[in-house]
Motif scaffolding. Structure first.
Motif, PDB file in Angstrom:
ATOM      1  N   PHE A 166     -27.677  38.380  33.825  1.00 27.61           N
ATOM      2  CA  PHE A 166     -28.711  38.353  33.279  1.00 27.61           C
ATOM      3  C   PHE A 166     -29.932  38.590  33.930  1.00 27.61           C
ATOM      4  CE2 PHE A 166     -32.834  36.944  30.654  1.00 27.61           C
ATOM      5  CZ  PHE A 166     -32.312  37.141  29.261  1.00 27.61           C
ATOM      6  N   GLY A 167     -30.684  39.787  33.645  1.00 26.37           N
ATOM      7  CA  GLY A 167     -31.803  40.196  34.448  1.00 26.37           C
ATOM      8  C   GLY A 167     -31.783  41.030  35.575  1.00 26.37           C
ATOM      9  N   TYR A 168     -30.558  41.309  35.965  1.00 30.02           N
ATOM     10  CA  TYR A 168     -30.435  42.286  37.099  1.00 30.02           C
ATOM     11  C   TYR A 168     -31.121  43.708  36.927  1.00 30.02           C
ATOM     12  CZ  TYR A 168     -26.269  44.135  35.048  1.00 30.02           C
ATOM     13  OH  TYR A 168     -25.222  44.825  34.111  1.00 30.02           O
ATOM     14  N   ARG A 169     -31.476  44.369  38.006  1.00 35.89           N
ATOM     15  CA  ARG A 169     -32.179  45.752  37.650  1.00 35.89           C
ATOM     16  C   ARG A 169     -31.713  46.465  39.319  1.00 35.89           C
ATOM     17  NH1 ARG A 169     -35.706  41.565  39.285  1.00 35.89           N
ATOM     18  NH2 ARG A 169     -37.089  42.221  40.882  1.00 35.89           N
ATOM     19  N   ASP A 170     -30.728  46.536  39.903  1.00 33.29           N
ATOM     20  CA  ASP A 170     -30.398  47.105  40.951  1.00 33.29           C
ATOM     21  C   ASP A 170     -29.279  48.130  40.840  1.00 33.29           C
ATOM     22  OD1 ASP A 170     -28.267  45.454  40.345  1.00 33.29           O
ATOM     23  OD2 ASP A 170     -27.915  45.108  42.819  1.00 33.29           O
ATOM     24  N   HIS A 188     -20.503  39.359  30.390  1.00 32.34           N
ATOM     25  CA  HIS A 188     -21.347  39.822  29.444  1.00 32.34           C
ATOM     26  C   HIS A 188     -22.730  40.271  30.240  1.00 32.34           C
ATOM     27  CE1 HIS A 188     -18.518  37.855  26.523  1.00 32.34           C
ATOM     28  NE2 HIS A 188     -18.745  36.891  27.572  1.00 32.34           N
ATOM     29  N   CYS A 189     -22.854  41.504  30.103  1.00 30.27           N
ATOM     30  CA  CYS A 189     -24.062  41.896  30.861  1.00 30.27           C
ATOM     31  C   CYS A 189     -25.408  42.172  30.398  1.00 30.27           C
ATOM     32  CB  CYS A 189     -23.677  43.536  31.621  1.00 30.27           C
ATOM     33  SG  CYS A 189     -22.107  43.156  32.727  1.00 30.27           S
ATOM     34  N   PHE A 190     -26.436  41.608  30.748  1.00 27.61           N
ATOM     35  CA  PHE A 190     -27.718  41.868  30.095  1.00 27.61           C
ATOM     36  C   PHE A 190     -28.719  42.388  31.319  1.00 27.61           C
ATOM     37  CE2 PHE A 190     -25.787  39.064  27.416  1.00 27.61           C
ATOM     38  CZ  PHE A 190     -26.444  39.092  26.070  1.00 27.61           C
TER      39      PHE A 190
END
Length: 294
Positions: A166-170, A188-190
């Motif tokens: 949850f919340g990754y941005r890389d 499960h990707c968020f």
């Protein structure tokens, strides 16, 4: 009912390097975490000496040290869980997740809410420095060098389908360095852009519902401070633009706590050396307290 919190100090930098994150436990204690949670001190697990040399066989830093430290951390987490406490493991770097997951695996089948600005799904050949702090999610889900990914013959420590990232941005960095694509797994990707498609609170409720509906005995929370917006959390070593606000992180923690199935939490990567007046530590403590004890 508010859990009975127990603080475990685990200041390992074996998966990173000695940048200052090893002082995280003392910084959050000084900022009032213990009193804010009404928590008890449950002990300190000292890491072995740091070795800056990359292991030629596995391609990672400190594999032997990490194995021993992870087992000792697992013993401490298991002890606290068995006596009905809610352990909060204060790192250190993200490789502490391995010991926490090892404890859970020894007790049954558990889910994982992975709150991190990075997906941490590198394999050694793609990680530029051999840092296990960039591989921890891959390792606990059974990928990477067997010395850690198959620790004690228990691969995987957490099943892919029982994990929410949850919340990754890389994503751009992952592509640049050739990281394995987390989206090709059953995790499960968020990513942050998905979280922001509606609202963080809504995404957190959906993520919590996924874990709540899994056939797991409980949910562990991994919290890397760099999941927060870089504008409010600059006290981390690998900075990225964007991220969650304080309010969004608290809402995410509350959502998983509301399931009644959260059993513990590990906190890592916050670097007190980059917070000279302690103001960021105090805000982080407030955010955690608001998220897990309300």
């Amino acid at each position: 009912m508010v859990p009975r919190f127990a603080l475990l100090h685990a200041p390992s930098i074996l998966g990173l390097r000695p940048t200052g994150v090893e002082r995280l436990p003392e910084a959050l204690e000084a900022a009032g975490l213990r009193s804010g949670l009404g928590a008890e001190f449950a002990g300190r697990i000292e890491p072995p000496p740091y070795d800056p040399r990359r292991d030629p066989k596995t391609g990672i830093l400190n594999p032997t040290g990490l194995v021993g430290f992870s087992r000792r951390l697992a013993d401490a987490v298991t002890r606290e869980l068995r006596r009905g406490a809610f352990p909060i493991v204060l790192g250190g770097d993200c490789s502490n997740l391995i010991g926490c997951a090892l404890a859970l695996r020894g007790m049954g089948r558990y889910g994982l809410l992975f709150l991190d600005g990075h997906a941490d799904f590198y394999h050694p050949e793609a990680e530029p420095n051999g840092e296990v702090a960039s591989m921890d999610l891959a390792i606990v889900s059974g990928h990477g060098p067997a010395v850690l990914a198959d620790l004690d013959g228990l691969r995987p420590l957490v099943r892919e389908e029982d994990i929410v990232a949850f919340g990754y941005r890389d994503e751009e960095e992952q592509q640049k360095h050739g990281s394995q694509d987390i989206g090709e797994t059953a995790i499960h990707c968020f990513p942050l852009h998905e979280v922001r498609r509606t609202s963080a609170a809504d995404a957190a409720e959906r993520a919590a519902a996924i874990l709540h509906e899994r056939d797991v005995e409980g949910i562990w929370i991994h919290l890397d401070a760099d999941v927060l917006d870089d504008r409010v959390m600059p006290a981390v070593d690998y900075r990225l633009p964007g991220g969650l606000s304080w309010e969004e992180l608290s809402a995410t923690l509350r959502a998983v706590m509301a399931t009644g199935r959260a059993v513990g939490l590990n906190v890592g990567i916050f670097n007190p050396s980059l917070d000279p007046d302690g103001s960021i530590a105090r805000r982080l403590v407030s955010c955690i307290v608001e998220g897990v004890s309300q």
